[in-house]
Design a protein around this motif. Sequence first.
Motif, PDB file in Angstrom:
ATOM      1  N   SER A   1     -23.849 -29.849  60.105  1.00  0.00           N
ATOM      2  CA  SER A   1     -23.429 -29.789  60.727  1.00  0.00           C
ATOM      3  C   SER A   1     -22.382 -31.950  60.778  1.00  0.00           C
ATOM      4  O   SER A   1     -22.140 -32.423  62.071  1.00  0.00           O
ATOM      5  N   ALA A   2     -22.783 -32.219  60.129  1.00  0.00           N
ATOM      6  CA  ALA A   2     -22.609 -33.171  59.254  1.00  0.00           C
ATOM      7  C   ALA A   2     -21.027 -33.916  59.644  1.00  0.00           C
ATOM      8  O   ALA A   2     -19.725 -33.004  59.815  1.00  0.00           O
TER       9      ALA A   2
ATOM     10  N   PHE B   1     -26.078 -24.300  63.300  1.00  0.00           N
ATOM     11  CA  PHE B   1     -27.316 -25.075  63.835  1.00  0.00           C
ATOM     12  C   PHE B   1     -27.038 -25.524  65.581  1.00  0.00           C
ATOM     13  O   PHE B   1     -26.309 -26.144  65.570  1.00  0.00           O
TER      14      PHE B   1
ATOM     15  N   HIS C   1     -26.504 -26.580  68.613  1.00  0.00           N
ATOM     16  CA  HIS C   1     -24.627 -26.590  70.062  1.00  0.00           C
ATOM     17  C   HIS C   1     -24.306 -26.555  69.252  1.00  0.00           C
ATOM     18  O   HIS C   1     -22.837 -26.967  69.828  1.00  0.00           O
TER      19      HIS C   1
ATOM     20  N   ASN D   1     -33.258 -25.563  67.172  1.00  0.00           N
ATOM     21  CA  ASN D   1     -34.634 -26.430  67.591  1.00  0.00           C
ATOM     22  C   ASN D   1     -34.870 -26.695  69.560  1.00  0.00           C
ATOM     23  O   ASN D   1     -34.322 -26.246  69.930  1.00  0.00           O
TER      24      ASN D   1
ATOM     25  N   VAL E   1     -32.774 -27.653  71.929  1.00  0.00           N
ATOM     26  CA  VAL E   1     -31.707 -27.150  72.527  1.00  0.00           C
ATOM     27  C   VAL E   1     -31.845 -26.035  73.682  1.00  0.00           C
ATOM     28  O   VAL E   1     -31.303 -25.979  73.960  1.00  0.00           O
TER      29      VAL E   1
ATOM     30  N   PHE F   1     -27.696 -28.226  77.084  1.00  0.00           N
ATOM     31  CA  PHE F   1     -27.454 -27.400  76.189  1.00  0.00           C
ATOM     32  C   PHE F   1     -27.004 -26.348  76.406  1.00  0.00           C
ATOM     33  O   PHE F   1     -26.145 -25.352  75.608  1.00  0.00           O
TER      34      PHE F   1
ATOM     35  N   TRP G   1     -36.901 -22.666  66.699  1.00  0.00           N
ATOM     36  CA  TRP G   1     -38.261 -23.795  65.963  1.00  0.00           C
ATOM     37  C   TRP G   1     -39.284 -25.029  66.571  1.00  0.00           C
ATOM     38  O   TRP G   1     -37.640 -25.170  67.684  1.00  0.00           O
TER      39      TRP G   1
ATOM     40  N   SER H   1     -36.003 -30.799  58.398  1.00  0.00           N
ATOM     41  CA  SER H   1     -34.811 -30.385  59.931  1.00  0.00           C
ATOM     42  C   SER H   1     -34.414 -28.785  59.237  1.00  0.00           C
ATOM     43  O   SER H   1     -35.304 -28.409  58.583  1.00  0.00           O
ATOM     44  N   SER H   2     -33.321 -28.513  60.312  1.00  0.00           N
ATOM     45  CA  SER H   2     -33.197 -27.189  60.316  1.00  0.00           C
ATOM     46  C   SER H   2     -32.610 -26.813  59.996  1.00  0.00           C
ATOM     47  O   SER H   2     -32.585 -25.027  59.442  1.00  0.00           O
TER      48      SER H   2
ATOM     49  N   GLU I   1     -21.533 -29.413  53.005  1.00  0.00           N
ATOM     50  CA  GLU I   1     -21.551 -31.143  53.910  1.00  0.00           C
ATOM     51  C   GLU I   1     -22.844 -31.710  53.925  1.00  0.00           C
ATOM     52  O   GLU I   1     -23.260 -32.113  55.307  1.00  0.00           O
TER      53      GLU I   1
END
Length: 273
Positions: free
Chosen positions: A56-57, A78, A80, A100, A103, A109, A125, A190-191, A210
């Motif tokens: 999501s960068a 990932f 939202h 996660n 969310v 969310f 998760w 991380s996710s 990314e």
Amino acid sequence: GVDKNVKEMLCSLRSINLKTITRNEYPFSNETVKEYFPKKGLFQNKTFKSCAIVASAGSLKGSSLGQMIDSHEVVLRFNHAPTEHYETDVGEKTTFRILNSQVVSKPKFKFLQSKIYRNITILVWDPSRYMEPLDDWFKKPDFNLFPNYFEHRRGDRRTKTYVLNPISLWDLWVSLQTYTINQLPRNPPSSGFLGLAVLLHHCDYVDMFEYIPSARVTKICHYYDEEDNPACTFGVWHPLASEKLFAYSLNIASDNTVFQTGYIRIPGFSQYC
Ligand code: NCC
């Protein structure tokens, strides 16, 4: 071909059994809850030709990678992370989301209301404590995902939703530690890294966008908001930098692809393991 050490590293991930919770397993086999857990695990033995993972960068902004992302058979996003209004840069196809437990549990969310959580496959998760027995975690998860997870499954959302067995998350952490020289903080990956580990089982190859920051690298955390926070890219709580070094070691795409276009390509386990 791929270097012998790279092969070994790639294949070490294969041995991690990434399990999702099923109704066959205690304490989820309990009569009062078992109907909410699927009989079978995520994706079974399904195989896909090509998979895209959209980190999501902020550096996705202005990338024009949308069409390339959508050309993959599976597109993983990932939490939202939206597509609406961002199609040119991130595409519009979503087949799979990893969320996660924040969310799923926090009203802001809109897990039960938003259409981004429908017509797809979802994996949720939540971290247990290290070595914590499953039934203790089930009674007291980090964020209580279960009420909304149950409610989500009750509605007709044409969505297959799975919950990760939290022990798998620690297995993944151990595997990452094996290939990291320094001691990692005992926080789960991380996710993004979880998504990679899941999809390598099922895809001929995985293109991850990314995750390794390209020349568009920015302090902005996400492509969909304005928050300045370099820690999103380099890590603060999750062992992000180690995950990314690990993933980059497995990359078979050219420098130009990674640092100008903006994605790494990793061959699926079926190719080498
Ligand atoms: O930010 P997040 O991650 O939702 O991003 C999804 C995955 O994309 C990769 N990423 C993201 C931003 C960035 N600049 N570079 C990246 O490489 C990472 O691999 C990341 O996993 C998460 O992993 O679930 C996380 O979730 C957020 C947050 O909970 C959700 O976005 C909901 O708001 C976490 N942030 C906070 O809790 C404040 C983040 O630490 C991890």
